[in-house]
Structures are given as C-alpha cells and as structure tokens.
Design a protein around this motif. Structure first.
Motif, PDB file in Angstrom:
ATOM      1  N   HIS A   1      26.350  65.204 117.023  1.00 39.38           N
ATOM      2  CA  HIS A   1      25.830  64.149 117.546  1.00 39.38           C
ATOM      3  C   HIS A   1      25.333  63.234 116.387  1.00 39.38           C
ATOM      4  O   HIS A   1      25.730  62.037 116.547  1.00 39.38           O
ATOM      5  CB  HIS A   1      24.618  64.386 118.627  1.00 39.38           C
ATOM      6  CG  HIS A   1      24.142  63.397 119.175  1.00 39.38           C
ATOM      7  ND1 HIS A   1      24.984  62.633 120.248  1.00 39.38           N
ATOM      8  CD2 HIS A   1      22.880  62.773 119.055  1.00 39.38           C
ATOM      9  CE1 HIS A   1      24.040  61.487 120.449  1.00 39.38           C
ATOM     10  NE2 HIS A   1      22.987  61.699 119.951  1.00 39.38           N
TER      11      HIS A   1
ATOM     12  N   ARG B   1      18.315  56.831 115.632  1.00 45.36           N
ATOM     13  CA  ARG B   1      18.059  57.161 117.262  1.00 45.36           C
ATOM     14  C   ARG B   1      18.834  58.349 117.312  1.00 45.36           C
ATOM     15  O   ARG B   1      18.035  59.167 118.406  1.00 45.36           O
ATOM     16  CB  ARG B   1      18.622  55.996 117.998  1.00 45.36           C
ATOM     17  CG  ARG B   1      17.925  54.774 117.869  1.00 45.36           C
ATOM     18  CD  ARG B   1      18.202  53.504 118.971  1.00 45.36           C
ATOM     19  NE  ARG B   1      19.667  53.278 118.598  1.00 45.36           N
ATOM     20  CZ  ARG B   1      20.114  52.112 117.993  1.00 45.36           C
ATOM     21  NH1 ARG B   1      19.050  51.486 117.164  1.00 45.36           N
ATOM     22  NH2 ARG B   1      21.193  51.756 117.924  1.00 45.36           N
ATOM     23  N   ALA B   2      19.728  58.720 116.919  1.00 40.95           N
ATOM     24  CA  ALA B   2      20.516  60.086 117.552  1.00 40.95           C
ATOM     25  C   ALA B   2      19.550  61.178 116.718  1.00 40.95           C
ATOM     26  O   ALA B   2      19.499  62.271 117.570  1.00 40.95           O
ATOM     27  CB  ALA B   2      21.777  60.178 116.586  1.00 40.95           C
TER      28      ALA B   2
ATOM     29  N   GLU C   1      16.762  61.410 119.463  1.00 38.09           N
ATOM     30  CA  GLU C   1      17.249  61.986 120.588  1.00 38.09           C
ATOM     31  C   GLU C   1      17.572  63.556 120.469  1.00 38.09           C
ATOM     32  O   GLU C   1      16.841  64.383 121.310  1.00 38.09           O
ATOM     33  CB  GLU C   1      18.520  61.481 120.913  1.00 38.09           C
ATOM     34  CG  GLU C   1      18.672  60.170 121.523  1.00 38.09           C
ATOM     35  CD  GLU C   1      19.992  59.632 121.923  1.00 38.09           C
ATOM     36  OE1 GLU C   1      21.011  60.499 121.875  1.00 38.09           O
ATOM     37  OE2 GLU C   1      20.167  58.710 121.615  1.00 38.09           O
TER      38      GLU C   1
ATOM     39  N   VAL D   1      13.994  65.511 120.421  1.00 41.78           N
ATOM     40  CA  VAL D   1      13.214  65.428 121.739  1.00 41.78           C
ATOM     41  C   VAL D   1      13.704  66.490 122.622  1.00 41.78           C
ATOM     42  O   VAL D   1      13.473  67.222 123.288  1.00 41.78           O
ATOM     43  CB  VAL D   1      13.324  64.136 122.139  1.00 41.78           C
ATOM     44  CG1 VAL D   1      13.072  64.263 123.936  1.00 41.78           C
ATOM     45  CG2 VAL D   1      12.445  62.982 121.576  1.00 41.78           C
ATOM     46  N   ALA D   2      15.192  66.577 122.486  1.00 38.14           N
ATOM     47  CA  ALA D   2      16.096  67.466 123.028  1.00 38.14           C
ATOM     48  C   ALA D   2      15.805  68.754 122.901  1.00 38.14           C
ATOM     49  O   ALA D   2      15.654  69.860 123.889  1.00 38.14           O
ATOM     50  CB  ALA D   2      17.612  67.301 123.409  1.00 38.14           C
TER      51      ALA D   2
END
Length: 50
Positions: A28, A40-41, A44, A47-48
């Motif tokens: 990703h 930003r990736a 993400e 957080v995931a």
C-alpha cells in the motif's frame, strides 16, 4: 496433537499473519507516488495495524 505442537502451530500462524499484514502495508505504501500521499499511506497502515 500434543499441546506443544498446537502452541508451535499457533505461533507459526501468528508470524505468518503478521508477515502478510506487513507485506500488505508495504505494498500500500509503495503504491503511493508523492511524499504527501506516501506519508498518508504510512499513517493509514499504522492506524490499521494498531
């Protein structure tokens, strides 16, 4: 199956799951081209994973 074998199988499954999620997150992140979208990736994925 002896208890030790079951515990070792669970450990192996956990490691494989972790490696799969790590590869997914890396893919990703790598798919993002610019520095802003890359950052930003990364956010993400963190957080995931948490």
């Amino acid at each position: 199956m002896p208890r030790k074998a079951i515990e070792e199988a669970a450990l192996v499954r956990g490691r494989l799951t972790y490696m799969l999620e790590l590869a997914r997150g890396r893919s990703h992140i790598a798919s993002m081209r610019g520095a802003g979208t890359r950052d930003r990736a990364i956010a993400e994925v963190l957080v995931a994973e948490g």
